[in-house]
Write a protein that holds these residues in place. Structure first.
Motif: not given
Length: 129
Positions: A57, A61, A63-71
């Motif tokens: 990050a 910041g 984006d939401q797609k990258e956050k989901e991939n990180n999860r």
């Protein structure tokens, strides 16, 4: 998915960096495998492999797609860490090993991984309701 250890390199003395070990081992991967890397393997880029690693990050910041991939990657990483801690239940792996005979440190690691895999295979499965 099963927290089994399926590959074990030879042991390296001292604080040898993960990438250096991976480079010297010359590991080959099946074609359908995606390589999940943590920060210890930055710069490790074997040819013809799909690489998956976390997005950092920035101030802007992610984006939401990258956050989901990180999860998703974190969920895989947790399972890997649990497998490593399962191996370290054998304290000879975690503590200083003082036997200096050739090949003994590798043998201790193989035995610890074998015991971990045996424990995982024999673990009782929860009842489905």
């Amino acid at each position: 998915k099963k927290k089994r250890i399926s590959y074990l390199s030879k042991t390296y003395p001292g604080k040898t960096h993960d990438k250096k070990v991976a480079d010297s081992e010359k590991i080959s991967y099946p074609a359908h495998i995606a390589l999940h890397k943590d920060t210890g393997f930055q710069g490790y880029e074997p040819k013809d492999e799909k690489h998956i690693s976390r997005k950092k990050a920035s101030q802007a910041g992610i984006d939401q797609k990258e956050k989901e991939n990180n999860r998703k990657l974190s969920k895989v990483r947790v399972k890997v860490e649990h497998a490593i801690s399962g191996i370290k239940r054998s304290r000879t792996v975690k503590d200083i090993f003082r036997n200096i005979k050739d090949g003994f440190s590798d043998l201790v690691m193989v035995i610890a991984c074998g015991l971990h895999n045996f424990r995982v295979e024999r673990r009782k499965k929860p009842l489905k309701r």
